[in-house]
Design an enzyme around this catalytic site. Structure first.
Site, short mmCIF file in Angstrom:
data_model
loop_
_atom_site.label_atom_id
_atom_site.label_comp_id
_atom_site.label_asym_id
_atom_site.label_seq_id
_atom_site.Cartn_x
_atom_site.Cartn_y
_atom_site.Cartn_z
N GLU A 290 0.83 -1.21 0.00
CA GLU A 290 0.00 0.00 0.00
C GLU A 290 0.86 1.25 0.00
O GLU A 290 0.83 2.05 0.94
CB GLU A 290 -0.86 0.04 1.28
CG GLU A 290 -1.77 -1.11 1.50
CD GLU A 290 -2.35 -1.11 2.92
OE1 GLU A 290 -1.85 -0.38 3.80
OE2 GLU A 290 -3.31 -1.84 3.14
N PRO A 291 1.65 1.48 -1.02
CA PRO A 291 2.50 2.68 -1.01
C PRO A 291 1.70 3.92 -1.36
O PRO A 291 0.79 3.88 -2.18
CB PRO A 291 3.53 2.37 -2.11
CG PRO A 291 2.84 1.42 -3.02
CD PRO A 291 1.78 0.70 -2.26
N GLY A 292 2.06 5.03 -0.74
CA GLY A 292 1.45 6.31 -1.08
C GLY A 292 2.54 7.24 -1.55
O GLY A 292 2.70 7.52 -2.75
N ARG A 293 3.35 7.70 -0.61
CA ARG A 293 4.38 8.70 -0.87
C ARG A 293 5.30 8.33 -2.02
O ARG A 293 5.62 9.14 -2.87
CB ARG A 293 5.21 8.86 0.41
CG ARG A 293 6.25 9.96 0.35
CD ARG A 293 7.18 9.88 1.57
NE ARG A 293 6.54 9.51 2.79
CZ ARG A 293 6.14 10.39 3.73
NH1 ARG A 293 6.34 11.66 3.56
NH2 ARG A 293 5.55 9.95 4.83
N ARG A 329 3.61 19.74 6.15
CA ARG A 329 4.66 18.82 6.58
C ARG A 329 5.83 19.49 7.31
O ARG A 329 6.29 18.97 8.31
CB ARG A 329 5.17 18.00 5.39
CG ARG A 329 4.06 17.24 4.65
CD ARG A 329 4.57 16.21 3.67
NE ARG A 329 5.25 15.15 4.37
CZ ARG A 329 6.55 15.06 4.50
NH1 ARG A 329 7.34 15.96 3.94
NH2 ARG A 329 7.08 14.09 5.17
N TYR A 333 6.15 17.94 10.93
CA TYR A 333 7.20 16.93 11.10
C TYR A 333 8.60 17.49 10.95
O TYR A 333 9.57 16.72 10.88
CB TYR A 333 7.06 15.80 10.06
CG TYR A 333 5.66 15.34 9.79
CD1 TYR A 333 4.94 14.64 10.75
CD2 TYR A 333 5.06 15.56 8.55
CE1 TYR A 333 3.65 14.21 10.49
CE2 TYR A 333 3.78 15.13 8.29
CZ TYR A 333 3.09 14.46 9.26
OH TYR A 333 1.81 14.03 9.00
N CYS A 360 -0.49 33.08 10.59
CA CYS A 360 -0.11 33.68 11.87
C CYS A 360 0.30 32.64 12.89
O CYS A 360 -0.40 32.40 13.89
CB CYS A 360 -1.26 34.53 12.37
SG CYS A 360 -1.57 35.89 11.25
N GLU A 361 1.37 31.96 12.63
CA GLU A 361 1.95 30.96 13.53
C GLU A 361 3.44 30.99 13.28
O GLU A 361 3.88 30.99 12.12
CB GLU A 361 1.48 29.54 13.16
CG GLU A 361 0.01 29.31 13.24
CD GLU A 361 -0.39 28.47 14.45
OE1 GLU A 361 0.49 28.02 15.21
OE2 GLU A 361 -1.60 28.28 14.60
N TYR A 389 0.91 13.92 0.55
CA TYR A 389 0.61 14.56 1.84
C TYR A 389 0.77 16.07 1.77
O TYR A 389 1.16 16.70 2.74
CB TYR A 389 1.46 13.95 2.97
CG TYR A 389 1.31 12.45 3.05
CD1 TYR A 389 0.11 11.89 3.48
CD2 TYR A 389 2.34 11.60 2.67
CE1 TYR A 389 -0.06 10.51 3.53
CE2 TYR A 389 2.19 10.22 2.71
CZ TYR A 389 0.99 9.69 3.14
OH TYR A 389 0.82 8.32 3.18
N1 LLP Z 1 -1.09 1.96 4.60
C1 LLP Z 1 -1.48 2.43 5.80
C2 LLP Z 1 -2.31 1.58 6.66
C3 LLP Z 1 -1.09 3.72 6.21
O1 LLP Z 1 -1.49 4.17 7.40
C4 LLP Z 1 -0.30 4.51 5.36
C5 LLP Z 1 0.12 5.87 5.76
C6 LLP Z 1 0.07 3.98 4.12
C7 LLP Z 1 -0.33 2.71 3.77
C8 LLP Z 1 0.91 4.74 3.12
O2 LLP Z 1 2.15 5.11 3.62
P1 LLP Z 1 3.25 5.75 2.65
O3 LLP Z 1 3.64 4.71 1.62
O4 LLP Z 1 2.66 6.93 2.00
O5 LLP Z 1 4.35 6.10 3.55
N2 LLP Z 1 1.29 12.74 6.67
C9 LLP Z 1 2.54 12.03 6.84
C10 LLP Z 1 2.43 10.58 6.44
C11 LLP Z 1 1.33 9.83 7.15
C12 LLP Z 1 1.21 8.40 6.70
C13 LLP Z 1 0.02 7.74 7.29
N3 LLP Z 1 -0.21 6.41 6.86
C14 LLP Z 1 3.63 12.78 6.07
O6 LLP Z 1 3.34 13.78 5.44
O7 LLP Z 1 4.78 12.38 6.12
#
Ligand code: LLP
Length: 453
Positions: A290-293, A329, A333, A360-361, A389
């Site tokens: 399940e990649p996102g980033r 971000r 973070y 304003c932060e 993100y």
């Molecule tokens: N699967 C699950 C169950 C997750 O909770 C997440 C991310 C992913 C997959 C995808 O993760 P990735 O491949 O994108 O790392 N807002 C934060 C990142 C929060 C990620 C939350 N869960 C940022 O901007 O770094």
């Protein structure tokens, strides 16, 4: 034609392999389109994504993982724009969602429910019901209490719920604490030692079809060794469940693979694929990631404009028109996104600025950057690696617009989300009859704002 990719500090030193940004004749392009041409047409700040970069990332990932039988479900939370989801769906991606809203987005993008996995630690009954009604591929259950709710919703609908149990393997992913999810004390998943009893209970429930296990240890993981630890524990757990007569068909390996923000690039994926192959490649489970980033981060930028330059202590600060509400971000973070000027000129790109937003932060600061041209009002800058993100976490704090989103494909670009303006926000807010009637919002508020842009 002079052509080179670029990173922040050494303008022509790094060539991020998947960098969608390129200087042609010293002018910044995203694929075949000049960034300043888009900015001319779309008021800043706006996000802009490269279709080619996303296609290439997906291709690289699936070429690495499909030989070992791993399918991909994109984590919608990273970038939930329906056009981006549609692009990934066309390439064959499934989706990983964490809310009813993300479910609707995935369906709107044309993703069949049979390719959607529902993760998330706090699903509501109505969200579970909708997921079951549309025929969701799998619900990843994160607690014993949630399992009871899924049973009850499935019973009420007279449907069978396909569930996996999300395991908390107690593995530290060595990433930022706020995006670590696999340690015992994190709120995510079910403690690994509780799994056998719960799996047996679930397997005995007629309302459930217990299909397997899931794990996700965190995000922006750069040292991949924690994956080896977590996946090995999962392999042992699968073996142990099977030895008790409990079949485990599917294993969802989560997301989390990090990217190199200073190079606009994803990490070498081969090493990750190798870990998957070695740890769970031959345990006879259908595997999913399940990649996102990794898929969308390097392929997106946030374009902004300098509003003011001022002296702050011993340095110059450029106040830009993108703020922490647009890209959260850095404030959340301490993330550092690369900054690129629209024109590449080594002679003049030697200035140092702190870059801050208008919110304003005191935390609305993107960082201090070298290798910039002398900045003045109206100059445009690009924050790189902002495809994940970024827009999906944006808010309207300080009653600021939600930035527009643009998709580039070759030499074309298209606005794929219009800015959400103050008019749209005000339209949702209603007074009560016991309050003094308020003024009608100015019809021309939009025009007034934009005329000055
Ligand atoms: N699967 C699950 C169950 C997750 O909770 C997440 C991310 C992913 C997959 C995808 O993760 P990735 O491949 O994108 O790392 N807002 C934060 C990142 C929060 C990620 C939350 N869960 C940022 O901007 O770094």
């Amino acid at each position: 034609m002079a052509e080179h990719s670029m990173t922040l500090v050494e303008p022509d030193g790094g060539t991020g392999e998947r960098d969608p940004l390129v200087y042609r004749d010293e002018v910044l392009h995203i694929e075949g389109v000049r960034v300043d041409a888009i900015a001319q047409a779309v008021a800043t700040p706006f996000y802009c994504y490269s279709s080619a970069a996303i296609r290439e990332a997906y291709g690289t990932l699936s070429r690495a993982l499909s030989p070992i039988g791993v399918s991909v479900c994109f984590a919608v939370k990273a970038n939930c724009n329906v056009s981006v989801l549609g692009l990934l769906a066309e390439l064959g991606s499934g989706m990983d969602i964490v809310s009813g809203g993300e479910l609707e987005r995935a369906l709107a993008a044309g993703v069949p429910a049979s390719k959607i996995i529902f993760s998330g630690v706090g699903k509501k009954r109505a969200e579970i019901a909708r997921a079951l009604e549309v025929g969701i591929h799998q619900i990843n259950v994160e607690s014993a209490a949630e399992l009871d709710v899924v049973i009850s919703v499935a019973a009420a609908l007279d449907l069978r719920a396909p569930v996996a149990l999300r395991v908390n393997p107690d593995v530290d992913a060595h990433t930022h604490s706020k995006i670590s999810t696999g340690r015992r004390e994190d709120k995510f998943g079910i403690a690994i030692e509780m799994i056998p009893a719960l799996f047996a209970k679930a397997a005995a429930a007629p309302e459930l079809d217990v299909v397997g296990l899931a794990v996700h240890i965190g995000s922006q993981i750069l040292d991949l060794t924690p994956y080896r630890e977590a996946y090995s524990r999962m392999a042992d757990l699968v073996a142990s469940l099977r030895s008790r007569g409990l079949p485990v068909h599917r294993l969802d390996l989560g997301g989390g693979i990090g990217i190199l923000y200073d190079q606009n690039a994803g990490r070498e994926i081969g090493e990750y694929a190798e870990i998957v192959r070695e740890t769970v490649g031959d345990i006879g489970c259908e595997l999913t990631v399940e990649p996102g980033r990794w898929l969308v981060g390097p392929g997106g930028v946030l374009v902004t404009e300098v509003l003011y330059v001022k002296e702050t202590g011993d340095r110059l600060t450029a106040i830009v028109d993108a703020g922490m509400n647009d890209l959260m971000r850095p404030a959340l973070y301490g993330a550092v996104h690369p900054v690129l000027p629209l024109r590449h000129d080594r002679q003049v790109n030697s200035h140092i600025y702190q870059i801050a937003g208008p919110v304003c932060e005191s935390s609305d600061v993107f960082g201090t950057y070298a290798a910039l041209p002398p900045l003045q009002l109206g100059d445009r800058l690009v924050f790189g690696c902002a495809g994940a993100y970024g827009a999906s976490m944006a808010s309207t704090y300080n009653s600021r617009d939600l930035a527009a989103e643009v998709l580039v494909d070759g030499d074309r670009f298209r606005v794929i989300r219009r800015r959400q303006t103050i008019e749209a926000m005000l339209a949702l807010e209603e007074g009560s009859e016991w309050q003094i009637p308020r003024a009608e919002p100015a019809k021309d508020v939009e025009r007034v704002f934009r005329q000055t842009a």
